[in-house]
Design a protein around this motif. Structure first.
Motif, PDB file in Angstrom:
ATOM      1  N   ALA A 136       0.788  -1.286   0.174  1.00  0.00           N
ATOM      2  CA  ALA A 136      -0.094  -0.167  -0.047  1.00  0.00           C
ATOM      3  C   ALA A 136       0.784   1.067  -0.125  1.00  0.00           C
ATOM      4  N   VAL A 137       2.192   1.124   0.526  1.00  0.00           N
ATOM      5  CA  VAL A 137       2.894   2.536   0.872  1.00  0.00           C
ATOM      6  C   VAL A 137       3.477   2.585  -0.636  1.00  0.00           C
ATOM      7  N   PRO A 138       3.869   1.831  -1.511  1.00  0.00           N
ATOM      8  CA  PRO A 138       4.440   2.447  -2.928  1.00  0.00           C
ATOM      9  C   PRO A 138       3.406   2.518  -3.774  1.00  0.00           C
ATOM     10  N   LEU A 139       2.317   1.763  -3.762  1.00  0.00           N
ATOM     11  CA  LEU A 139       1.134   2.220  -4.460  1.00  0.00           C
ATOM     12  C   LEU A 139       0.428   3.512  -4.227  1.00  0.00           C
ATOM     13  N   ALA A 140       0.420   3.750  -3.023  1.00  0.00           N
ATOM     14  CA  ALA A 140      -0.121   5.397  -2.727  1.00  0.00           C
ATOM     15  C   ALA A 140       0.860   6.363  -3.290  1.00  0.00           C
ATOM     16  N   ALA A 141       2.094   6.015  -3.097  1.00  0.00           N
ATOM     17  CA  ALA A 141       3.288   6.888  -3.533  1.00  0.00           C
ATOM     18  C   ALA A 141       3.267   7.120  -4.968  1.00  0.00           C
ATOM     19  N   ALA A 142       2.850   6.180  -5.993  1.00  0.00           N
ATOM     20  CA  ALA A 142       2.644   6.073  -7.312  1.00  0.00           C
ATOM     21  C   ALA A 142       1.617   6.613  -7.605  1.00  0.00           C
ATOM     22  N   TRP A 143       0.388   6.699  -6.853  1.00  0.00           N
ATOM     23  CA  TRP A 143      -1.070   7.367  -7.438  1.00  0.00           C
ATOM     24  C   TRP A 143      -0.662   8.934  -7.035  1.00  0.00           C
ATOM     25  N   ARG A 144      -0.045   9.209  -5.893  1.00  0.00           N
ATOM     26  CA  ARG A 144       0.306  10.730  -5.731  1.00  0.00           C
ATOM     27  C   ARG A 144       1.297  11.420  -6.699  1.00  0.00           C
ATOM     28  N   ALA A 145       2.464  10.641  -7.131  1.00  0.00           N
ATOM     29  CA  ALA A 145       3.321  10.938  -8.090  1.00  0.00           C
ATOM     30  C   ALA A 145       2.287  11.219  -9.439  1.00  0.00           C
ATOM     31  N   ALA A 146       1.563  10.307  -9.730  1.00  0.00           N
ATOM     32  CA  ALA A 146       0.694  10.401 -10.769  1.00  0.00           C
ATOM     33  C   ALA A 146      -0.179  11.764 -11.040  1.00  0.00           C
ATOM     34  N   LEU A 147      -0.645  11.964  -9.894  1.00  0.00           N
ATOM     35  CA  LEU A 147      -1.610  13.369  -9.555  1.00  0.00           C
ATOM     36  C   LEU A 147      -0.606  14.508  -9.753  1.00  0.00           C
ATOM     37  N   LEU A 148       0.571  14.415  -9.173  1.00  0.00           N
ATOM     38  CA  LEU A 148       1.583  15.576  -9.374  1.00  0.00           C
ATOM     39  C   LEU A 148       2.024  15.918 -10.955  1.00  0.00           C
ATOM     40  N   GLU A 149       2.129  14.798 -11.541  1.00  0.00           N
ATOM     41  CA  GLU A 149       2.370  14.947 -12.988  1.00  0.00           C
ATOM     42  C   GLU A 149       1.250  15.684 -13.583  1.00  0.00           C
ATOM     43  N   VAL A 150      -0.042  15.352 -13.319  1.00  0.00           N
ATOM     44  CA  VAL A 150      -1.173  16.082 -13.813  1.00  0.00           C
ATOM     45  C   VAL A 150      -0.985  17.586 -13.578  1.00  0.00           C
ATOM     46  N   ALA A 151      -0.702  17.684 -12.215  1.00  0.00           N
ATOM     47  CA  ALA A 151      -0.698  18.954 -11.668  1.00  0.00           C
ATOM     48  C   ALA A 151       0.260  20.108 -12.421  1.00  0.00           C
ATOM     49  N   ASP A 152       1.307  19.482 -12.837  1.00  0.00           N
ATOM     50  CA  ASP A 152       2.469  20.104 -13.453  1.00  0.00           C
ATOM     51  C   ASP A 152       2.339  20.082 -14.867  1.00  0.00           C
ATOM     52  N   GLY A 153       1.135  19.687 -15.585  1.00  0.00           N
ATOM     53  CA  GLY A 153       0.705  19.979 -16.816  1.00  0.00           C
ATOM     54  C   GLY A 153       0.778  18.592 -17.982  1.00  0.00           C
ATOM     55  N   ALA A 154       0.850  17.663 -17.235  1.00  0.00           N
ATOM     56  CA  ALA A 154       1.084  16.524 -18.179  1.00  0.00           C
ATOM     57  C   ALA A 154      -0.488  16.257 -18.439  1.00  0.00           C
ATOM     58  N   PRO A 155      -0.880  15.712 -19.712  1.00  0.00           N
ATOM     59  CA  PRO A 155      -2.089  15.079 -19.765  1.00  0.00           C
ATOM     60  C   PRO A 155      -2.590  14.078 -18.967  1.00  0.00           C
ATOM     61  N   ALA A 156      -3.776  14.326 -18.327  1.00  0.00           N
ATOM     62  CA  ALA A 156      -4.497  13.298 -17.518  1.00  0.00           C
ATOM     63  C   ALA A 156      -4.365  11.926 -18.077  1.00  0.00           C
ATOM     64  N   ALA A 157      -4.740  11.870 -19.291  1.00  0.00           N
ATOM     65  CA  ALA A 157      -5.054  10.409 -19.989  1.00  0.00           C
ATOM     66  C   ALA A 157      -3.967   9.763 -20.291  1.00  0.00           C
ATOM     67  N   GLY A 158      -2.827  10.490 -20.472  1.00  0.00           N
ATOM     68  CA  GLY A 158      -1.507   9.886 -20.550  1.00  0.00           C
ATOM     69  C   GLY A 158      -0.957   9.264 -19.270  1.00  0.00           C
ATOM     70  N   VAL A 159      -1.249  10.127 -18.189  1.00  0.00           N
ATOM     71  CA  VAL A 159      -0.734   9.845 -16.869  1.00  0.00           C
ATOM     72  C   VAL A 159      -1.447   8.775 -16.294  1.00  0.00           C
ATOM     73  N   ARG A 160      -2.697   8.599 -16.610  1.00  0.00           N
ATOM     74  CA  ARG A 160      -3.472   7.552 -16.366  1.00  0.00           C
ATOM     75  C   ARG A 160      -2.998   6.316 -16.984  1.00  0.00           C
ATOM     76  N   SER A 161      -2.877   6.168 -18.191  1.00  0.00           N
ATOM     77  CA  SER A 161      -2.339   4.920 -18.900  1.00  0.00           C
ATOM     78  C   SER A 161      -1.025   4.690 -18.258  1.00  0.00           C
ATOM     79  N   ALA A 162      -0.149   5.346 -17.987  1.00  0.00           N
ATOM     80  CA  ALA A 162       0.953   5.054 -17.173  1.00  0.00           C
ATOM     81  C   ALA A 162       0.688   4.522 -15.861  1.00  0.00           C
ATOM     82  N   LEU A 163      -0.404   4.981 -15.062  1.00  0.00           N
ATOM     83  CA  LEU A 163      -0.832   4.436 -13.903  1.00  0.00           C
ATOM     84  C   LEU A 163      -1.347   2.785 -14.043  1.00  0.00           C
ATOM     85  N   GLU A 164      -2.063   2.993 -14.988  1.00  0.00           N
ATOM     86  CA  GLU A 164      -2.582   1.460 -15.442  1.00  0.00           C
ATOM     87  C   GLU A 164      -1.570   0.507 -15.571  1.00  0.00           C
ATOM     88  N   PHE A 165      -0.578   1.010 -16.342  1.00  0.00           N
ATOM     89  CA  PHE A 165       0.626  -0.017 -16.769  1.00  0.00           C
ATOM     90  C   PHE A 165       1.421  -0.371 -15.380  1.00  0.00           C
TER      91      PHE A 165
END
Length: 168
Positions: A136-165
């Protein structure tokens, strides 16, 4: 989750609304009490009166948003049949989608400044079998890192695909 609902238009309600947007834009560290009060159209004294500090206001906003997200995570996990890999995947993707839709990626992507418990991590841990709960620790960290990517301007769809991967 807060048990009270501020009166619409009240100083408390305006502070909460302004804080949500300002913390999302600037992050907790960069936000100042003066800016928060100004954006809400109140005095800094009003902020201190209602919340005690910038951290107190941030905590109210973040706790409410995390409760909304974890409620959705629990619902998604239940929809796929309860605890296990599929439940964790569904919970994280629903949490990602909801956070993007709410427009609070930076706010929930940042590590909480008060080092309080992490409700997202705890929700994930409850969906994992005992021997792998630590995941749960690295999974929550990966989720939060994905959110920060979106906050920094990355397209949400691409970040979601990376999270799915990562969750595959």
């Amino acid at each position: 989750m807060q048990e009270w609902i501020p009166v619409p238009g009240s100083a408390k309600a305006r502070l909460i609304e302004a804080a949500m947007h300002h913390f999302e834009q600037a992050g907790f560290e960069a936000a100042t009490v003066t800016e928060l009060a100004s954006k809400a159209g109140v005095t800094t004294g009003s902020l201190y009166h209602h919340f005690g500090s910038k951290l107190g206001l941030y905590t109210v906003v973040r706790d409410d948003l995390e409760k909304r997200i974890t409620d959705r995570m629990e619902g998604a996990a239940e929809a796929v049949g309860g605890p296990g890999r599929a439940a964790v995947r569904a919970a994280l993707l629903v949490a990602f989608d909801a956070t993007v839709r709410f427009g609070v990626c930076r706010l929930l992507g940042e590590t909480a400044p008060d080092a309080a418990a992490d409700p997202v991590r705890d929700t994930l841990a409850a969906l994992l079998p005992g021997e792998v709960r630590v995941a749960a620790v690295p999974l929550a960290a990966a989720w939060r890192a994905a959110l920060l990517e979106v906050a920094d301007g990355a397209p949400a769809a691409g970040v979601r695909s990376a999270l799915e991967f990562v969750l595959a």
